[in-house]
Design a protein around this motif. Structure first.
Motif, PDB file in Angstrom:
ATOM      1  N   ASN A 119       0.232 -24.693  89.768  1.00 34.99           N
ATOM      2  CA  ASN A 119      -0.728 -25.769  90.050  1.00 34.99           C
ATOM      3  C   ASN A 119      -0.905 -26.710  88.862  1.00 34.99           C
ATOM      4  OD1 ASN A 119      -1.644 -25.479  92.801  1.00 34.99           O
ATOM      5  ND2 ASN A 119      -2.531 -23.524  92.175  1.00 34.99           N
ATOM      6  N   ARG A 123      -0.217 -30.635  88.957  1.00 36.54           N
ATOM      7  CA  ARG A 123      -1.226 -31.571  88.419  1.00 36.54           C
ATOM      8  C   ARG A 123      -0.579 -32.541  87.423  1.00 36.54           C
ATOM      9  NH1 ARG A 123      -4.247 -27.999  86.801  1.00 36.54           N
ATOM     10  NH2 ARG A 123      -5.707 -27.988  88.547  1.00 36.54           N
ATOM     11  N   THR A 149      -3.696 -30.981  93.688  1.00 33.89           N
ATOM     12  CA  THR A 149      -3.712 -29.527  93.768  1.00 33.89           C
ATOM     13  C   THR A 149      -4.856 -29.095  94.686  1.00 33.89           C
ATOM     14  OG1 THR A 149      -5.229 -29.188  91.900  1.00 33.89           O
ATOM     15  CG2 THR A 149      -2.868 -29.365  91.405  1.00 33.89           C
ATOM     16  N   PRO A 150      -4.782 -27.889  95.233  1.00 27.85           N
ATOM     17  CA  PRO A 150      -3.758 -26.871  95.009  1.00 27.85           C
ATOM     18  C   PRO A 150      -2.502 -27.109  95.841  1.00 27.85           C
ATOM     19  CG  PRO A 150      -5.386 -26.030  96.534  1.00 27.85           C
ATOM     20  CD  PRO A 150      -5.889 -27.381  96.088  1.00 27.85           C
TER      21      PRO A 150
END
Length: 305
Positions: A119, A123, A149-150
């Protein structure tokens, strides 16, 4: 697929053979390497299409009989060329990040949590790559998470000491056009074909054709959906190793391209670039079928650590 440099190794107790301890090595992969790899793959998948796509589009232009259809296919190719040369996204919908992990059973992840690393990589990829953030934290409240995210993460434990990561961004236009149905075993292959065509025809222009169609048959409800998603990762033009499934793929492609939907839904011969089918054993009373549609931009990128 690019093989990255090997990571550090640590000795581990593997087994006892003939009263002697056998010590082998387990490869360590630090989460920082995973973060960097996922970040790079997110950007790569959203900006660059594979050689298989270019070959499929070249064939599509040759086969398309509609002048408008040929022109539209040319525009899609030009768009992909510009994206690759400028590093800008192929489509403004840079999708929900779907990440497939094949984890070797002789791999040790160090320095943190594997899913947290995935994640974080997503990001970084979406923020640093200036990719559109399209994830909301709750399906009903609809508040954007601000960093895409996620991710949706699928893991599989495999033999060996490698970690294979595949990032496959999935846009909503194509995902919303997908479908799943629990058929009766008596419906058989014709029932499968009928359902696939129903899903494709209902999608019409909404999935940005020419599409790629992933079909999952067997397992249970959730397994068939995962099979259909994984089918989209196979290189375009590559047939299933089972002859009867390969034949089904060819028949489905023929029928989908006989619908007349055509490029961008404006009519023509090429509605789909390819159809891929994956199968799995199932219950004697079940015939689950899932159809996962991908838009013309078959986006995915992979690396091995």
């Amino acid at each position: 697929m690019r093989k990255l440099p090997g990571r550090s190794w640590i000795p581990v107790l593997w087994s006892v053979r003939n009263k002697h301890l056998v010590v082998e090595s387990m490869k360590q992969i630090h989460v920082n390497d995973i973060i960097e790899t996922v970040e790079r793959l997110c950007i790569q998948a959203c900006t660059t299409l594979g050689d298989d796509w270019w070959q499929a589009m070249e064939k599509a232009v040759e086969l398309e009989e509609s002048p408008l259809g040929k022109s539209l296919l040319g525009i899609l190719r030009e768009n992909a060329e510009l994206a690759a040369s400028t590093g800008e996204p192929i489509c403004q919908d840079t999708g929900l990040a779907v990440v497939f992990l094949e984890i070797g059973q002789e791999v040790s992840i160090t320095g943190g949590n594997l899913y947290d690393a995935i994640n974080e990589g997503v990001r970084c990829g979406y923020v640093n790559g200036y990719l559109r953030k399209s994830v909301v934290s709750d399906p009903l409240i609809r508040e954007n998470t601000g960093d895409n995210t996620p991710a949706i993460i699928h893991t599989e434990i495999v033999p060996g000491s490698d970690l294979k990561i595949t990032v496959a961004p999935k846009g909503a236009g194509s995902e919303n056009s997908s479908g799943l149905k629990m058929l009766k075993p008596a419906d058989g292959q014709e029932g499968v074909i009928k359902f696939v065509l129903e899903v494709v025809e209902a999608a019409g222009p909404n999935a940005c054709p020419p599409i790629v169609v992933g079909v999952g048959i067997g397992g249970n409800l959730e397994k068939s959906a995962l099979l259909a998603k994984k089918a989209l990762l196979r290189p375009l033009g590559e047939r299933h190793p089972k002859p009867h499934i390969a034949k089904l793929e060819e028949e489905l492609l023929r029928r989908v391209n006989s619908t007349g939907i055509g490029p961008q839904g404006l009519g023509g011969r090429i509605t789909a670039l390819d159809v891929h089918v994956e199968v799995y054993p199932t219950h004697i009373a079940s015939l689950p079928v899932a159809v996962n549609i991908q838009c013309h931009a078959s986006r995915h990128a992979e690396a091995v650590l």
